[in-house]
Design a protein around this motif. Sequence first.
Motif, PDB file in Angstrom:
ATOM      1  N   GLU A  24      79.220  50.509 -58.396  1.00  0.00           N
ATOM      2  CA  GLU A  24      80.124  51.230 -59.301  1.00  0.00           C
ATOM      3  C   GLU A  24      79.363  52.196 -60.202  1.00  0.00           C
ATOM      4  O   GLU A  24      79.786  53.330 -60.420  1.00  0.00           O
ATOM      5  CB  GLU A  24      80.921  50.241 -60.157  1.00  0.00           C
ATOM      6  N   ASN A  25      78.213  51.743 -60.728  1.00  0.00           N
ATOM      7  CA  ASN A  25      77.398  52.604 -61.587  1.00  0.00           C
ATOM      8  C   ASN A  25      76.865  53.812 -60.816  1.00  0.00           C
ATOM      9  O   ASN A  25      76.801  54.924 -61.350  1.00  0.00           O
ATOM     10  CB  ASN A  25      76.247  51.816 -62.206  1.00  0.00           C
ATOM     11  N   GLN A  26      76.458  53.584 -59.559  1.00  0.00           N
ATOM     12  CA  GLN A  26      75.954  54.683 -58.735  1.00  0.00           C
ATOM     13  C   GLN A  26      77.062  55.717 -58.498  1.00  0.00           C
ATOM     14  O   GLN A  26      76.830  56.925 -58.604  1.00  0.00           O
ATOM     15  CB  GLN A  26      75.421  54.147 -57.401  1.00  0.00           C
ATOM     16  N   ARG A  27      78.275  55.260 -58.195  1.00  0.00           N
ATOM     17  CA  ARG A  27      79.412  56.176 -58.004  1.00  0.00           C
ATOM     18  C   ARG A  27      79.707  56.958 -59.278  1.00  0.00           C
ATOM     19  O   ARG A  27      80.004  58.150 -59.244  1.00  0.00           O
ATOM     20  CB  ARG A  27      80.648  55.396 -57.569  1.00  0.00           C
ATOM     21  N   LYS A  28      79.615  56.267 -60.412  1.00  0.00           N
ATOM     22  CA  LYS A  28      79.877  56.917 -61.704  1.00  0.00           C
ATOM     23  C   LYS A  28      78.838  58.010 -61.972  1.00  0.00           C
ATOM     24  O   LYS A  28      79.176  59.113 -62.411  1.00  0.00           O
ATOM     25  CB  LYS A  28      79.850  55.861 -62.803  1.00  0.00           C
ATOM     26  N   ARG A  29      77.554  57.713 -61.690  1.00  0.00           N
ATOM     27  CA  ARG A  29      76.497  58.712 -61.893  1.00  0.00           C
ATOM     28  C   ARG A  29      76.688  59.910 -60.965  1.00  0.00           C
ATOM     29  O   ARG A  29      76.517  61.061 -61.370  1.00  0.00           O
ATOM     30  CB  ARG A  29      75.126  58.080 -61.662  1.00  0.00           C
ATOM     31  N   LYS A  33      77.476  63.961 -62.014  1.00  0.00           N
ATOM     32  CA  LYS A  33      76.631  65.076 -61.594  1.00  0.00           C
ATOM     33  C   LYS A  33      77.426  66.181 -60.900  1.00  0.00           C
ATOM     34  O   LYS A  33      76.903  67.272 -60.690  1.00  0.00           O
ATOM     35  CB  LYS A  33      75.538  64.576 -60.648  1.00  0.00           C
ATOM     36  N   SER A  34      78.688  65.925 -60.570  1.00  0.00           N
ATOM     37  CA  SER A  34      79.477  66.923 -59.843  1.00  0.00           C
ATOM     38  C   SER A  34      79.833  68.099 -60.751  1.00  0.00           C
ATOM     39  O   SER A  34      80.034  67.919 -61.962  1.00  0.00           O
ATOM     40  CB  SER A  34      80.752  66.291 -59.289  1.00  0.00           C
ATOM     41  N   PRO A  35      79.916  69.322 -60.205  1.00  0.00           N
ATOM     42  CA  PRO A  35      80.221  70.511 -61.013  1.00  0.00           C
ATOM     43  C   PRO A  35      81.610  70.438 -61.675  1.00  0.00           C
ATOM     44  O   PRO A  35      81.788  70.916 -62.791  1.00  0.00           O
ATOM     45  CB  PRO A  35      80.176  71.666 -60.009  1.00  0.00           C
ATOM     46  N   GLU A  36      82.575  69.815 -60.989  1.00  0.00           N
ATOM     47  CA  GLU A  36      83.922  69.708 -61.564  1.00  0.00           C
ATOM     48  C   GLU A  36      83.901  68.871 -62.834  1.00  0.00           C
ATOM     49  O   GLU A  36      84.506  69.221 -63.837  1.00  0.00           O
ATOM     50  CB  GLU A  36      84.908  69.078 -60.555  1.00  0.00           C
ATOM     51  N   ILE A  38      81.319  68.261 -64.781  1.00  0.00           N
ATOM     52  CA  ILE A  38      80.556  68.957 -65.825  1.00  0.00           C
ATOM     53  C   ILE A  38      81.425  70.020 -66.494  1.00  0.00           C
ATOM     54  O   ILE A  38      81.436  70.142 -67.721  1.00  0.00           O
ATOM     55  CB  ILE A  38      79.272  69.580 -65.223  1.00  0.00           C
ATOM     56  N   ALA A  39      82.186  70.781 -65.692  1.00  0.00           N
ATOM     57  CA  ALA A  39      83.059  71.810 -66.248  1.00  0.00           C
ATOM     58  C   ALA A  39      84.154  71.187 -67.115  1.00  0.00           C
ATOM     59  O   ALA A  39      84.486  71.705 -68.190  1.00  0.00           O
ATOM     60  CB  ALA A  39      83.692  72.625 -65.125  1.00  0.00           C
ATOM     61  N   LYS A  40      84.706  70.077 -66.661  1.00  0.00           N
ATOM     62  CA  LYS A  40      85.754  69.388 -67.425  1.00  0.00           C
ATOM     63  C   LYS A  40      85.216  68.881 -68.765  1.00  0.00           C
ATOM     64  O   LYS A  40      85.862  69.027 -69.810  1.00  0.00           O
ATOM     65  CB  LYS A  40      86.302  68.227 -66.595  1.00  0.00           C
ATOM     66  N   GLU A  41      84.035  68.284 -68.747  1.00  0.00           N
ATOM     67  CA  GLU A  41      83.420  67.789 -69.975  1.00  0.00           C
ATOM     68  C   GLU A  41      83.118  68.937 -70.946  1.00  0.00           C
ATOM     69  O   GLU A  41      83.308  68.811 -72.154  1.00  0.00           O
ATOM     70  CB  GLU A  41      82.131  67.019 -69.657  1.00  0.00           C
ATOM     71  N   LYS A  42      82.647  70.051 -70.409  1.00  0.00           N
ATOM     72  CA  LYS A  42      82.348  71.209 -71.254  1.00  0.00           C
ATOM     73  C   LYS A  42      83.626  71.725 -71.910  1.00  0.00           C
ATOM     74  O   LYS A  42      83.643  72.042 -73.102  1.00  0.00           O
ATOM     75  CB  LYS A  42      81.709  72.315 -70.410  1.00  0.00           C
ATOM     76  N   ALA A  43      84.716  71.779 -71.148  1.00  0.00           N
ATOM     77  CA  ALA A  43      85.997  72.223 -71.697  1.00  0.00           C
ATOM     78  C   ALA A  43      86.484  71.270 -72.791  1.00  0.00           C
ATOM     79  O   ALA A  43      86.995  71.710 -73.835  1.00  0.00           O
ATOM     80  CB  ALA A  43      87.038  72.335 -70.587  1.00  0.00           C
TER      81      ALA A  43
END
Length: 124
Positions: A24-29, A33-36, A38-43
């Motif tokens: 589960e932790n590996q899937r979360k990491r 790392k996915s661009p989507e 990262i963009a969502k978090e930045k927004a």
Amino acid sequence: MSGMSKEEKLQKRAEKNIAKRMLENQRKRDKQKSPEYIAKEKANRELELKALHNLKVETEQAKKVRSKFINRSNSNQVGSSSLNKKWEQKRKQRYNERVWKGWRESDSVSSPVIVTKLSDLNNR
């Protein structure tokens, strides 16, 4: 009974849970790392920052709705087409006939327009 003791069962279950948690932790990491993501978090960070500074943020849905209303208001303006002008003129004509009928038709003489100036009123 089965060949395992209680402790062995608990140990096996714990190992299974650890492996599951690691997966589960590996899937979360990987997701983080996915661009989507990262963009969502930045927004989200930008939205929170604007909220702290009391800046009004217009969402995409609100922009779409506003553009629809702007397009509608530009297309149906009164007087923009010859048909609208025609009916506007008819409305004015009906109003004048109804309201000014007695005034216009009295004695079949048109009333003169009287212009008064402020200086004429003061001289009286």
